[in-house]
Scaffold this motif. Structure first.
Motif, PDB file in Angstrom:
ATOM      1  N   TRP A   1       4.171 -14.001  -1.592  1.00 16.95           N
ATOM      2  CA  TRP A   1       4.844 -14.998  -2.424  1.00 16.95           C
ATOM      3  C   TRP A   1       4.300 -14.953  -3.855  1.00 16.95           C
ATOM      4  CZ3 TRP A   1       3.791 -19.108  -5.546  1.00 16.95           C
ATOM      5  CH2 TRP A   1       4.867 -19.952  -5.877  1.00 16.95           C
ATOM      6  N   GLY A   2       2.982 -14.920  -3.996  1.00 17.80           N
ATOM      7  CA  GLY A   2       2.389 -14.957  -5.330  1.00 17.80           C
ATOM      8  C   GLY A   2       2.688 -13.728  -6.155  1.00 17.80           C
ATOM      9  N   LEU A   3       2.586 -12.550  -5.543  1.00 22.18           N
ATOM     10  CA  LEU A   3       2.840 -11.317  -6.278  1.00 22.18           C
ATOM     11  C   LEU A   3       4.284 -11.233  -6.733  1.00 22.18           C
ATOM     12  CD1 LEU A   3       0.780  -8.800  -4.105  1.00 22.18           C
ATOM     13  CD2 LEU A   3       0.212  -9.610  -6.398  1.00 22.18           C
ATOM     14  N   LYS A   4       5.219 -11.615  -5.878  1.00 24.44           N
ATOM     15  CA  LYS A   4       6.626 -11.572  -6.274  1.00 24.44           C
ATOM     16  C   LYS A   4       6.944 -12.607  -7.347  1.00 24.44           C
ATOM     17  CE  LYS A   4       8.693 -11.749  -2.206  1.00 24.44           C
ATOM     18  NZ  LYS A   4       9.741 -11.625  -1.158  1.00 24.44           N
ATOM     19  N   LYS A   5       6.150 -13.673  -7.411  1.00 19.77           N
ATOM     20  CA  LYS A   5       6.341 -14.705  -8.435  1.00 19.77           C
ATOM     21  C   LYS A   5       5.703 -14.284  -9.763  1.00 19.77           C
ATOM     22  CE  LYS A   5       7.912 -18.237  -7.461  1.00 19.77           C
ATOM     23  NZ  LYS A   5       9.298 -18.772  -7.487  1.00 19.77           N
TER      24      LYS A   5
ATOM     25  N   GLY B   1      10.280  -3.335  -3.001  1.00 17.83           N
ATOM     26  CA  GLY B   1       9.177  -4.200  -2.587  1.00 17.83           C
ATOM     27  C   GLY B   1       7.804  -3.727  -3.007  1.00 17.83           C
ATOM     28  N   LEU B   2       7.713  -2.583  -3.675  1.00 20.00           N
ATOM     29  CA  LEU B   2       6.416  -2.118  -4.157  1.00 20.00           C
ATOM     30  C   LEU B   2       6.093  -2.799  -5.481  1.00 20.00           C
ATOM     31  CD1 LEU B   2       7.163   0.095  -2.039  1.00 20.00           C
ATOM     32  CD2 LEU B   2       5.866   1.700  -3.454  1.00 20.00           C
ATOM     33  N   ILE B   3       4.879  -3.306  -5.592  1.00 21.14           N
ATOM     34  CA  ILE B   3       4.487  -4.097  -6.760  1.00 21.14           C
ATOM     35  C   ILE B   3       3.311  -3.424  -7.462  1.00 21.14           C
ATOM     36  CG2 ILE B   3       3.563  -6.312  -7.537  1.00 21.14           C
ATOM     37  CD1 ILE B   3       5.105  -7.636  -5.274  1.00 21.14           C
TER      38      ILE B   3
ATOM     39  N   PHE C   1      15.244 -13.539   4.995  1.00 21.12           N
ATOM     40  CA  PHE C   1      14.624 -14.775   4.538  1.00 21.12           C
ATOM     41  C   PHE C   1      13.239 -14.542   3.942  1.00 21.12           C
ATOM     42  CE2 PHE C   1      17.647 -16.135   7.801  1.00 21.12           C
ATOM     43  CZ  PHE C   1      18.350 -17.119   7.112  1.00 21.12           C
ATOM     44  N   PHE C   2      12.623 -13.443   4.292  1.00 26.02           N
ATOM     45  CA  PHE C   2      11.291 -13.111   3.784  1.00 26.02           C
ATOM     46  C   PHE C   2      11.101 -11.608   3.906  1.00 26.02           C
ATOM     47  CE2 PHE C   2      11.147 -14.741   8.137  1.00 26.02           C
ATOM     48  CZ  PHE C   2      10.672 -13.644   8.835  1.00 26.02           C
ATOM     49  N   GLY C   3      10.067 -11.112   3.257  1.00 31.21           N
ATOM     50  CA  GLY C   3       9.806  -9.681   3.232  1.00 31.21           C
ATOM     51  C   GLY C   3       9.695  -9.184   1.799  1.00 31.21           C
ATOM     52  N   PRO C   4       9.085  -8.025   1.595  1.00 30.96           N
ATOM     53  CA  PRO C   4       8.806  -7.529   0.243  1.00 30.96           C
ATOM     54  C   PRO C   4      10.015  -7.409  -0.664  1.00 30.96           C
ATOM     55  CG  PRO C   4       7.578  -6.260   1.866  1.00 30.96           C
ATOM     56  CD  PRO C   4       8.508  -7.142   2.639  1.00 30.96           C
ATOM     57  N   THR C   5      11.202  -7.155  -0.114  1.00 28.93           N
ATOM     58  CA  THR C   5      12.373  -6.926  -0.965  1.00 28.93           C
ATOM     59  C   THR C   5      13.205  -8.177  -1.207  1.00 28.93           C
ATOM     60  OG1 THR C   5      13.730  -6.335   0.951  1.00 28.93           O
ATOM     61  CG2 THR C   5      12.568  -4.544  -0.176  1.00 28.93           C
ATOM     62  N   VAL C   6      12.886  -9.276  -0.531  1.00 30.62           N
ATOM     63  CA  VAL C   6      13.713 -10.481  -0.627  1.00 30.62           C
ATOM     64  C   VAL C   6      13.447 -11.195  -1.946  1.00 30.62           C
ATOM     65  CG1 VAL C   6      14.213 -12.745   0.383  1.00 30.62           C
ATOM     66  CG2 VAL C   6      13.842 -10.746   1.865  1.00 30.62           C
TER      67      VAL C   6
ATOM     68  N   ALA D   1       0.823  -1.215   0.000  1.00 34.58           N
ATOM     69  CA  ALA D   1       0.000   0.000   0.000  1.00 34.58           C
ATOM     70  C   ALA D   1       0.856   1.264   0.000  1.00 34.58           C
ATOM     71  CB  ALA D   1      -0.963   0.011   1.190  1.00 34.58           C
ATOM     72  N   GLY D   2       2.002   1.172  -0.682  1.00 39.58           N
ATOM     73  CA  GLY D   2       2.880   2.319  -0.787  1.00 39.58           C
ATOM     74  C   GLY D   2       3.837   2.498   0.375  1.00 39.58           C
ATOM     75  N   LEU D   3       3.743   1.641   1.384  1.00 42.82           N
ATOM     76  CA  LEU D   3       4.598   1.782   2.562  1.00 42.82           C
ATOM     77  C   LEU D   3       5.990   1.235   2.337  1.00 42.82           C
ATOM     78  CD1 LEU D   3       1.980   0.686   5.258  1.00 42.82           C
ATOM     79  CD2 LEU D   3       2.789   3.018   4.818  1.00 42.82           C
ATOM     80  N   GLY D   4       6.120   0.271   1.432  1.00 40.95           N
ATOM     81  CA  GLY D   4       7.400  -0.379   1.219  1.00 40.95           C
ATOM     82  C   GLY D   4       7.791  -1.243   2.402  1.00 40.95           C
ATOM     83  N   ALA D   5       8.896  -1.945   2.260  1.00 40.28           N
ATOM     84  CA  ALA D   5       9.336  -2.848   3.317  1.00 40.28           C
ATOM     85  C   ALA D   5       9.626  -2.094   4.613  1.00 40.28           C
ATOM     86  CB  ALA D   5      10.572  -3.620   2.864  1.00 40.28           C
ATOM     87  N   ASP D   6      10.224  -0.918   4.525  1.00 40.10           N
ATOM     88  CA  ASP D   6      10.538  -0.146   5.722  1.00 40.10           C
ATOM     89  C   ASP D   6       9.275   0.324   6.427  1.00 40.10           C
ATOM     90  OD1 ASP D   6      13.227  -0.503   5.256  1.00 40.10           O
ATOM     91  OD2 ASP D   6      13.497   1.450   4.278  1.00 40.10           O
ATOM     92  N   GLY D   7       8.295   0.744   5.647  1.00 44.42           N
ATOM     93  CA  GLY D   7       7.050   1.204   6.248  1.00 44.42           C
ATOM     94  C   GLY D   7       6.303   0.096   6.962  1.00 44.42           C
TER      95      GLY D   7
END
Length: 703
Positions: A172-176, A114-116, A103-108, A53-59
């Motif tokens: 997982w699905g969105l990054k794939k 990490g924004l999609i 090991f996990f997270g939007p940028t991994v 939602a625009g927050l990114g991994a840090d947000g």
């Protein structure tokens, strides 16, 4: 295996119309179960996006939640942002050192922050036989390749809303590059303020208009609602508890419908346009990889969908800690190492959860866990625990003279009589202090019995309370945020479980005194009432239930039978990962007996693999806390491994590793970052001593 050569073959067939119609119209059409308009929004992946939602991994990792510009009237975009923030953090440990960002997270595993970017489609759907709406959502990332289409199901965990699996199957699905299809499974917030008649639209905003489409409104006309409010003011009705249906009985259907909705959306975007406004359905089950997934309740819903899938919609299953209630099969037993043989497996969620609600408050004071269980003294004041033990003893439900003796007996009852693992004992106190079992017991008793808010099962209701436990109106700013903040099962987001029969006045259950004992004992009378409805008899006296209580107990029993799983996955490749220390869904009643039942039903045709993770439990978010971080590893890491294994099996033909125990290594110190040494991979060829084997009608689990 029809997906074995998917990667090489799908490009040849993905863009071409099917030669047959697979029982469906050749032209794309909105499924008839979709109710009302479909909301469609594109997110640019820079200012806003599908995953964060625009927050990114840090947000997402920030302890400061996104704020509303107007706390009383937040717009849909702000409600969505806070919902994604809260739902992500409710399931994933974002604290430093726990694996987030490593090991996990939007940028991994991806480039960028990490924004999609992509489109999000939101709609309400219904199930034949009742009109209570269910939310469905499809997210299609811009990286989706229609020549190699894939789809992942993401039914919400717990009783959460439609964003409840955003950080699990969603990430997982969105990054794939897959489309992700979500559903709230007929649960979600759906909070109806019975005084103001206010409830949530599909976008989370509030409305008081009766003829407007909403997530849930109690089935009370104005006169009945006014009468209820005159007796029980400032109460709420909640969708999962008070819809008058048993949504769990339809969870498999909800997931299958979300997949159908997903195919509709994909064909609207990528199907072959004929020039007359119609589109051919060129993206179909036979050329699309579909993995049924999610965690906890969402995992159980995807398993039920796979069992019920008679149209070939689902190719594989990858779930974590699934809430699955397998059919009771007395023909097999379970044994861990050289421990006792367990024949009393496959208890229902409501059975073992009401037992935890009744006994755990006393068991918290047992010497074996009293001073070592994390946050026990913080969440469970010893004086209240002593009162609970005294009240249980006065009713003959525990034995012993001292509190320690009574608490030790309560713990024995849970471990021995109810088959709850010793490994779960250290985390059970924090769950009791957070009212997990108590809230689940109240909600599911209502749902299985198809009760309405007016029934006030066991004299329990839902309302905001003040510092003394008395019922008060919920603050308008809290109500405005319910869509984003509530997990669907009070106590949550300012709404608590209230004991209407408490001594003195209706009181917050956790603070209430029971009429039969005169003690502040966590409203034990109400918890024993819920337990009695499961038993079909008064647990304190052994007497049969009578009148309305007997009728409700029968309805609850039928509701539980309606949600039992068959164990037949129709040969689909499937992976379950579960933590041995799961203190919410005990493994002797969920994953373990399901595996054994599946072996009984499918035998050599079974494609199910089960990986039991040592030093892992149900709520990874607790791993960010001292006392927990040192002892446990993230199950979430192994859930993503499960998805990878199933994906590689379906696309590359990689064999699924055999069922096994995975021996993790706790960090030992919260300041030590998690490393690969702590979380070894699931092994393709584990040593024989780690294999989980079903033989001679016994499921054998290594210590």
């Amino acid at each position: 295996m029809r997906r074995l050569l998917l990667c090489t073959l799908i490009g040849a067939i993905g863009a071409a119309p099917a030669t047959g119609n697979e029982g469906k119209p050749p032209f794309n059409a909105i499924p008839d179960f979709i109710s009302g308009d479909i909301q469609q929004t594109w997110y640019d992946g820079q200012t806003d996006d599908l995953l964060t939602a625009g927050l990114g991994a840090d947000g997402l990792a920030s302890a400061t939640p996104p704020a509303f510009d107007d706390a009383l009237n937040p717009p849909p975009a702000e409600l969505r942002r806070l919902a994604i923030y809260n739902n992500y953090r409710a399931l994933v440990d974002t604290a430093p050192g726990g694996g987030y960002g490593t090991f996990f997270g939007p940028t991994v595993g991806v480039d960028g922050n990490g924004l999609i970017a992509g489109e999000e489609f939101l709609a309400l759907m219904t199930v034949a036989g009742h009109t209570v709406p269910v939310t469905a959502m499809v997210q299609v990332p811009d990286s989706f390749d229609p020549r190699r289409p894939c789809m992942v199901t993401a039914p919400s965990s717990g009783s959460r809303g439609v964003y409840g699996a955003i950080g699990t199957a969603g990430e997982w699905g969105l990054k794939k590059g897959c489309a992700v299809v979500y559903t709230d499974k007929g649960t979600g917030t759906g909070a109806h303020n019975l005084v103001t008649n206010s409830t949530q639209r599909i976008d989370g905003t509030l409305t008081t208009t009766d003829d407007e489409s909403v997530l849930f409104r109690a089935s009370l006309d104005d006169a009945a609602r006014a009468d209820f409010n005159s007796q029980w003011p400032d109460r709420f009705a909640y969708k999962h508890a008070h819809s008058g249906v048993n949504p769990e009985a339809d969870w498999g259907t909800h997931v299958l419908q979300s997949i159908e909705f997903g195919f509709y959306v994909l064909n609207e975007k990528y199907g072959r346009e004929l020039g007359n406004g119609e589109r051919l359905m060129t993206i179909k089950p036979r050329n699309t990889l579909v993995i049924a997934s999610s965690v906890s309740n969402g995992g159980g819903a995807s398993v039920r969908a796979a069992e019920q899938d008679d149209r070939g919609l689902i190719d594989g299953v990858a779930v974590s800690e699934p809430n699955i209630n397998p059919q009771v099969d007395d023909s097999f037993t379970i044994r861990q190492g050289n421990g006792p043989v367990i024949s009393g497996h496959s208890r229902s969620l409501l059975d073992y959860t009401t037992a935890l609600a009744v006994y755990q408050g006393c068991a918290n004071q047992a010497p074996a866990i009293r001073d070592v269980a994390p946050f026990n003294s913080v969440f469970n004041p010893p004086a209240i625990g002593e009162n609970i033990c005294d009240s249980l003893a006065s009713k003959g439900l525990v034995s012993g003279i001292t509190t320690e003796e009574r608490a030790t007996d309560a713990l024995r009852i849970l471990n021995e009589d109810f088959g709850i693992q010793l490994e779960q004992n250290l985390l059970a106190p924090v769950h009791f202090g957070l009212s997990v079992a108590q809230g689940i017991s109240m909600t599911y008793a209502n749902a299985y019995g198809q009760a309405g808010v007016e029934d006030r099962v066991c004299s329990l209701s839902l309302a905001a309370t003040d510092g003394t436990g008395a019922v008060v109106p919920l603050a308008p700013s809290q109500e405005a945020a319910l869509f984003s903040a509530s997990n669907g099962i009070p106590p949550s987001a300012g709404v608590n479980v209230v004991n209407d029969n408490a001594l003195g006045q209706p009181t917050h259950l956790a603070m209430s005194a029971s009429a039969s004992t005169g003690q502040q004992d966590y409203g034990l009378d109400a918890l024993l009432c819920l337990r009695s409805l499961v038993q079909g008899e008064d647990v304190a006296t052994g007497n049969p239930l009578e009148g309305a209580d007997s009728v409700l107990a029968d309805a609850i029993d039928q509701g539980i039978e309606a949600i039992r799983a068959s164990g037949d996955l129709q040969g689909k490749p499937a992976v379950f990962v579960t933590g041995r220390a799961d203190a919410i869904l005990p493994i002797n009643h969920t994953s373990r007996p399901y595996l054994a039942l599946n072996q009984r039903v499918e035998g050599d045709s079974s494609g199910l693999r089960y990986y039991e993770i040592l030093n892992a439990h149900h709520l990874d978010v607790l791993n960010g806390l001292p006392g927990v971080a040192e002892r446990y590893v993230p199950l979430h890491h192994y859930y993503f491994q499960a998805l990878d294994l199933v994906y590689e099996h379906l696309t590359e033909g990689r064999s699924l590793p055999p069922s096994q125990v995975v021996r993790t290594v706790p960090r030992g110190d919260i300041t030590t970052a998690l490393s690969e040494t702590n979380v070894p991979d699931i092994q393709d060829q584990p040593p024989e001593s780690d294999l989980i084997v079903f033989a001679d009608n016994q499921l054998n689990i290594p210590d």
